[in-house]
Each structure stands twice: as C-alpha cells, then as structure tokens.
Design an enzyme around this catalytic site. Structure first.
Site, PDB file in Angstrom:
ATOM      1  N   ARG A 119       0.939  -1.463  -0.087  1.00 43.68           N
ATOM      2  CA  ARG A 119      -0.098  -0.051  -0.104  1.00 43.68           C
ATOM      3  C   ARG A 119       0.907   1.174  -0.007  1.00 43.68           C
ATOM      4  O   ARG A 119       0.400   2.201  -0.474  1.00 43.68           O
ATOM      5  CB  ARG A 119      -0.863  -0.062   1.218  1.00 43.68           C
ATOM      6  CG  ARG A 119      -2.068   1.215   1.258  1.00 43.68           C
ATOM      7  CD  ARG A 119      -2.877   1.189   2.198  1.00 43.68           C
ATOM      8  NE  ARG A 119      -4.166   0.110   1.776  1.00 43.68           N
ATOM      9  CZ  ARG A 119      -5.087   0.440   1.290  1.00 43.68           C
ATOM     10  NH1 ARG A 119      -5.427   1.893   0.999  1.00 43.68           N
ATOM     11  NH2 ARG A 119      -6.134  -0.320   0.894  1.00 43.68           N
TER      12      ARG A 119
ATOM     13  N   GLU B 298      -9.502   5.799   7.455  1.00 41.43           N
ATOM     14  CA  GLU B 298      -8.166   6.227   7.442  1.00 41.43           C
ATOM     15  C   GLU B 298      -7.804   7.619   6.737  1.00 41.43           C
ATOM     16  O   GLU B 298      -6.906   8.248   6.904  1.00 41.43           O
ATOM     17  CB  GLU B 298      -7.608   5.224   6.798  1.00 41.43           C
ATOM     18  CG  GLU B 298      -7.398   3.716   7.486  1.00 41.43           C
ATOM     19  CD  GLU B 298      -7.088   2.664   6.574  1.00 41.43           C
ATOM     20  OE1 GLU B 298      -6.150   1.844   7.028  1.00 41.43           O
ATOM     21  OE2 GLU B 298      -7.749   2.437   5.528  1.00 41.43           O
TER      22      GLU B 298
END
Length: 824
Positions: free
Chosen positions: A319, A727
């Site tokens: 990621r 997030e």
C-alpha cells in the site's frame, strides 16, 4: 445511479446522529472485554513471562518455583499446545517461542487465582538464554542485509528516459518514525469452555474470524468449535487487527487445560513492549522535474521496519508503494519496497496501513524541492495534480480527478488563503524571533483491501413478529461509529424509524468468514451486506403489503414505518405488516452478502485495479514557531474532505477531526525511542508510558478547527453513495508538517530548502531553524541531470537533498542535527 447508491424517500442515512453508544461511553456503562471478568465466576488471570533481552536462544525454562507461589494454578509453555504452536497467519510467530526475538518477548504464561499471584509466579519462572547478536535500528538492518518477505517493484513508463528529459534532478533520503497505537483499552481476552467442549472467547479484536482461526489451530480444533465475540473496543486503529490472536489463544488454551475461564489483559507497559506499532520507514529517492516543475520521473526504494516477524508488513509495503504518488501524476516511476527484519516487536496495521508512509515521501519531496525549483509549494503541488485520463503507476485509472482540485480550491476559499498569507508575511517581517506559516496539502487514498478476497461482507437481519428488528454484521466497533451507520442503513432500507432497529455484538457464529474491520472498508462492505439482507426482507413484505392494499408490489412504498401504495389512500403500519407476514408464514430473517466488484490485483507484476474508488481531501494549516526553542502551536486548520454522500455526517466529521489529530501526533509529537546501545538493556523500548511518549492532547488541538464535507459528491457503486472515512483524514496532517517546514525556512534567507525530521518535535524544528539561519542559497535553476540511482554513490546522507551531480541542492550540506535515526 445504481441500486446500491440510490437513496429512498426520507432516508435515515444522512441524518447527523450521535454515536449509538455515546451515552454509555460518557456514563461509564459501556462494557468492554475486561469488564466481563466481574460477571464471570472462578476466573483465572494470565500473566506473561517476559525475557528482557533483545535476542537469544532459550536453553531452559524452569517453572517449579512459580508453581510453589500461593495462588498459582498452572504455567503454560509450548509443551501444552495440542495443535500448532503459532499465533500468526504466516506461521512465523510461535506462541511459545524457543528463541527470544525482541526485548520483552513472552515465552510462557502463568495462570493464577489473582492477578497478583500470577504476577509473582511469572517473576519466579527461570529462563536460561544464550544471547545472540541483535539488530535494533532500521539502519543496522539495512547495512546487515536483514530482510524478509516479498520485495515488490512497481514500474511504469520509462524511468531512464524520464530522467534524461528532466531539467532538474534531485536525490535524497528520508527516515521517519514509527507510531504507537495507544488505544485506551489495552489488549484483552476472556475465554471459557462450555459443557459441549466448545470454546467461547470474548476478545478485543478487529478481526474476530481470524482470531477464531488462530485459536482453532492452536487448540487443534475446527473453527465451528470456537466462537469469538467482540462487544466493542476502546480503540483499535489497526493495532487489534492481527495482534489479538495470540492473546486470545493463550486465554483459550488456559481455559481448555484448566476447565476454568481465563482472562488475559495487558497492562499499559506490557501492551507497549509486546505489541506492534506503525512501521517506521526509510526512503531513498531520485526525482526529476521539467523546466515548469512537473514531475518527469521518480526512482525510490522504501524500506519498512517490519520487526521480528512478517505480520502485515507485506501488504503495508504494497500500500505504501501504491500511495507514493498521492495526488500527483508521475509518468515514469520505479518504486521498490522491502521489509527489514529487526529485533523489535512485529510491526502491524495502523490507520492508513502504509498509505501515510508512502504519501509522506512524496509530500516531503515536494516540500523540499519547491524552493529549489523557485516555486511556491502550493503552486508546485497544483501543477502536478492528476488530470482526466491519467493512470496511477500501478495502472489504475484515476476516477474523478476533478475532486482533487475541487477540495483544494474549496479549502483555499474557506481558509481565505490569499489574505492570510499577506497577513503572515507582514507578521514575519515584524517579528524576527517568531514566525508563522500556512501550508496546504491534499490527499488521494485508495479504498479496498489490497488482498482482493477480503473485499466481502456478510450480515444477518432478523425481524421479530412484534415489528422489532435485530441486525448482526461482520464489522467491529472501535469507537468509529460503524454500528451507528449500520443501524441507519437498516432503517433506511426497511423504511422504518431508527428506534425499531437494534444491533447485536459481532460474533463468528452469526456471520462467518468475515474480513477485518480495517482498510476503511467497514461501512462499504458491511453496509452493503446489511442493505442486501434488508432488501430481501423488504421485497417479501412488499408482496404481503400489496395483497393487503390491493395493489402491485412495485407500487408499494414503506416510508417512516407505514406501507402505502401509489394512487391508493390505504395504509398499513409496519407492525401490522410484519404480523400479517408472520401469519402468512413469510420468512422474516435474511442473510445478506456483498462483494466489491471490479477489483483485480496481480501482486507479482504489481499492476491492476486494487481500489474501488479514491477518497480525497485537502487541509490548510497555520502554525506559529518560536525561534529560540522550536516550540510551536497550530493556530488554525481548515479541512474539506470527500466522504461521498455521508451516511452519518456527525460521525464522519468526528472521524475527520480524530484522524487529523492522530496524524499530527505521528508527524510532530510521537517519538518512539529504543535503546540501541551495547549495554545490558539493548533493544529495550525507552518510551514505555505516556510520561515519555507524548500523545496529542487538548493543548495540541488547533485554536480554530473547521471541517467541511464536500457536497454533491455521490460515489456511484457504494452503499447509499457514501465513501470511506476512517483512514484518509490522517494524511491531512501533512499540512501541519509542511507549515512547520515553511515557518522554519522563514528564519533564513528566501529560497532556502529546509529539511525537517519526522516526527517534527520542537527539538527537530529548532535544528531546522538553525540550519535555515545558517543559510542555504537560492536555487540556480540549472541543476543538471545525473546518473546516480538511489542507494548508489552520490546519494545524500539520511535526511538530505542533493542535486544529482552530488552537490547539495541548495549549495550547502545541512548539519547532521536534522537526521532522524531509528533508536537515536
């Protein structure tokens, strides 16, 4: 608009409602895992036997003295495990290790009638150890070539040609700190065995199904013999995605062997020294810009500090690579990732899951290079925004790139950037020892799990014959408001008032094979599953209502708890409708399911479409810095964030605020320190409490804090047009760090490039100010292209930018005081 995104008449979603447990939280009535101990009879307490050495091979464990301690019932060791002695999904985390891999590693657990008895018993256990060499800092691991796990490389375009076409090329390094989750509730589990020999575990876990799986294989059982329930968590932030499994397994093993309930609850010091953190990273990079300041090529190597085992380090690094572009078009890229193996706790998921680390690299590059290019940092960022038709370096088209500019422009207007920058310039001119600065940064964050299989959700919805509704779903509640949103989704889909719906705790015998509540996907996955189950029930009830109202089912609507047919004055209240359905033997329960469509990811080629969509946001932060001490305060923050059509605006605004503050803590305050010396305490975590590890608190909040949700931002193909919010807001805090950089630069000559450590503590800001005062010359604008690649000769030392010809980009070599070394 798709059926999933379309909202019915008078929806409950979109209403600004308080958290469903808010009253319980503030009155202390909310129950957490460890609260259940007082409601359970004959509980045994577990206490870890920690070895306070960084690395060594165990030659003996003697438990006799512990068993002689009054109140000690049993000592659990590896010999007691009937199944697989491993608490990790990669089978590299022995529950009872024969090799100590980090300072504070638990090698056995003592069960006592009281916690004090267990503690005294643990202190009496004798462990003999052959000490081995240890690697504590990230730099030590890199120099020793200590790596584990996958080493992905992301390629796009022609990197060498991109650098050849660049008018300006810079190289540099950046090392930045890890971060402690510091949830208020530490890790906790309570296990017992029922009369059928089934194991039931109450666990503070974000991933009950995986906790169930780990416990089953430790005990040598099948999953249907183990049930895991999570009432709620007192915070998780990713720290309870993988880490709870071992603690639950210890409790379950103790319960299985003793026949009594067993409780595991770490105290704060144990939690800090035994559980993983956000990964600290090191980055080497080389970037090329054209004459107008547009990125032509980026070559970088990102190294994550994985700790002693893999845990989730591989997807975290993946990621990070997928987010190094942030909001910027990088036509030619070569980004490599690797995981350092160190003798520290195994680092794990943390809000953002690698995204913040990747994005920090590019934002740091932009902030450092803007003065060298003779450009305002905001202008440099704007020039490089994604535009329609452009793709990420891993090959996914950037949908709605116009939202990058939309949130950016709106935050500029809301914050009155132009006028305030003039005011700041005047203030700085009049105050030689205090400077202010205002910075704006944006974000583009991909939503979905990196592992495609995790992008599924389940739900079970029950309608009782009195008209009340009970919903179960696979997501867990850690204070983020997921349960509140699920209640609103269910009420909206069924067309009934919110008070008709109740939510049951998350447990594995109601909804199986669930994914972790992580990746900001909790509302997307579980909301769509709840909606699917409710739609099944509504369709059945519409058939019943149509018969009662003498109309076609397609013409019946259920709104605010009343069924009505188009062109018909008849009404059928919800309770009567449900009762009628029951007597007609209509099924009043349904299992819902959802899988995210359109995802594809090839981990080997590092290409595909791993994300359903991107969340966007922008923040403007103003800071004031004291030139004598480096102390600073955040004067004002303005945020515009894209949550699509919000399911619950009050919850979402709270998430944006909380995420931002947690991000600011990571970037400016939270400084984990480890003993990297050669003494007897090598590898010891030095910041073991809130007294030594500084968390953001009320005093760090901006004096003025404005949060706006982007309007008219429906996300097609997501539940009721909403977007994830957990997030992404954390990365909005980059604006604070960039404002601190610019404030430090204001103490020196115009055009100086200032390097800033991360976390940018007052000490780090002070050294940045000193470097600025020492003076960096303005860029000459003719930096020539070089051929040094990251990691080869000619690179800058840690934390420094150089032009590609090996000279300092601003004409000077910064002092080593700005370096951030892991464990320094």
């Amino acid at each position: 608009m798709s059926q999933l995104s379309e909202r019915p008449e008078k929806p409950v979603v979109g209403l600004p409602l308080p958290h469903e447990s808010a009253a319980l939280h503030v009155t202390g009535a909310a129950l957490y895992t460890d609260d259940l101990v007082q409601r359970t009879k004959d509980v045994l307490h577990a206490y870890p036997v920690q070895v306070m050495k960084a690395h060594g091979r165990i030659t003996a464990i003697r438990t006799g003295a512990a068993l002689a301690v009054p109140g000690v019932v049993r000592v659990l060791t590896g010999a007691d495990v009937p199944g697989v002695n491993d608490a990790g999904m990669k089978h590299d985390e022995p529950l009872f290790p024969d090799e100590v891999m980090f300072h504070g590693h638990a090698v056995a657990w003592v069960l006592g009638e009281t916690l004090e008895a267990a503690r005294l018993g643990a202190a009496a256990v004798e462990v003999e150890l052959d000490e081995l060499p240890s690697l504590i800092t990230l730099r030590e691991a890199i120099e020793a070539g200590s790596f584990h796990g996958a080493r992905p490389v992301m390629l796009s375009g022609d990197v060498d040609a991109g650098f050849a076409d660049s008018a300006h090329v810079f190289t540099g390094e950046l090392q930045f700190s890890d971060q402690e989750h510091f949830y208020l509730e530490t890790h906790a589990a309570l296990a017992y065995v029922d009369e059928a020999e089934q194991v039931f575990i109450q666990s503070s876990t974000q991933h009950p199904s995986e906790t169930q799986e780990i416990v089953a294989h430790v005990l040598g059982l099948h999953s249907h013999e183990v049930t895991v329930q999570c009432l709620r968590m007192g915070g998780g932030f990713g720290g309870k995605e993988m880490q709870p499994h071992g603690f639950a397994a210890v409790a379950a093993l103790g319960a299985k062997l003793t026949g009594r309930p067993v409780r595991v609850r770490l105290n704060r010091t144990q939690d800090l020294t035994m559980s993983g953190k956000r990964h600290g990273f090191h980055a080497r990079w080389k970037i090329g810009f054209d004459a107008d300041g547009r990125i032509q090529a980026l070559d970088a190597t990102l190294t994550a500090d994985g700790g002693w085992s893999l845990d989730l380090s591989e997807p975290v690094v993946a990621r990070a690579l997928c987010h190094i572009d942030n909001t910027y078009w990088i036509p030619n890229a070569r980004i490599a990732g690797r995981i350092a193996k160190t003798n520290k706790v195994s680092n794990t998921a943390f809000r953002g899951f690698g995204g913040p680390q990747g994005m920090l690299v590019i934002e740091d590059i932009m902030g450092r290079c803007a003065p060298l290019l003779g450009l305002d940092p905001m202008e440099l960022r704007e020039r490089n925004f994604y535009r329609p038709g452009q793709y990420t370096p891993y090959g996914q088209p950037v949908t709605h790139p116009e939202r990058i500019s939309a949130v950016w422009q709106q935050v500029r207007e809301n914050a009155g950037i132009a006028a305030r920058r003039r005011e700041i310039a005047a203030f700085n001119a009049a105050h030689p020892h205090t400077k202010r600065a205002l910075a704006v940064t944006g974000l583009k964050f991909g939503i979905s799990f990196n592992l495609t299989a995790f992008n599924q959700g389940g739900a079970l919805v029950l309608i009782y014959k009195d008209g009340s509704v009970l919903i179960n779903h696979g997501g867990t509640e850690m204070g983020q408001g997921l349960h509140t949103k699920m209640l609103q989704v269910a009420a909206t889909t069924l067309g009934i008032p919110l008070h008709k719906v109740r939510l049951a705790p998350t447990r594995t015998d109601k909804v199986p094979n669930t994914s972790a509540t992580a990746a900001s996907a909790g509302a997307d996955l579980n909301g769509a599953a709840v909606k699917n189950a409710c739609e099944q029930l509504r369709e059945r009830l519409l058939q019943v209502a149509a018969t009662q109202l003498g109309a076609n089912a397609s013409d019946v609507r259920i709104v605010e708890g009343v069924a009505r047919a188009l062109g018909n004055d008849g009404e059928l209240p919800w309770d009567d409708l449900v009762r009628t359905a029951y007597f007609q033997r209509v099924q009043l329960s349904a299992a819902g399911f959802y899988r995210t469509e359109g995802l594809h990811w090839d981990a080997k080629s590092f290409r595909g479409t791993p994300f359903k969509y991107f969340a966007h946001g922008a923040a403007a932060a103003e800071v004031e810095v004291d030139g004598f001490t480096g102390a600073y305060r955040i004067r004002r923050v303005d945020i515009v964030h894209d949550v699509g059509d919000s399911l619950s605006p009050m919850i979402d605004i709270g998430q944006v605020e909380g995420g931002f503050v947690q991000g600011a803590g990571w970037l400016t305050l939270e400084d984990l320190r480890w003993d990297a010396g050669d003494g007897p305490h090598r590898g010891r975590l030095l910041t073991q409490a809130a007294s030594t590890y500084k968390l953001p608190s009320f005093s760090e909040m901006p004096t003025e804090f404005n949060v706006t949700l982007l309007e008219n931002a429906t996300e097609e193909g997501a539940v009721y047009g909403s977007k994830a919010v957990g997030e992404p807001p954390l990365m909005l805090a980059f604006s604070v760090r960039e404002a601190l950089r610019q404030a430090a630069a204001a103490f020196g000559p115009a055009g100086a490039s200032v390097e800033l450590a991360s976390p940018a503590t007052p000490e780090a800001v002070y050294w940045a100010i000193q470097a600025a005062r020492a003076g960096g010359s303005a860029p000459d604008g003719h930096t020539r292209t070089g051929d040094t690649a990251p990691g080869q000769a000619g690179d800058a030392r840690n934390g420094h930018v150089r032009a590609a010809n090996g000279q300092a980009a601003n004409g000077t070599l910064p002092t080593s005081g700005t370096e951030v070394l892991s464990g320094a």
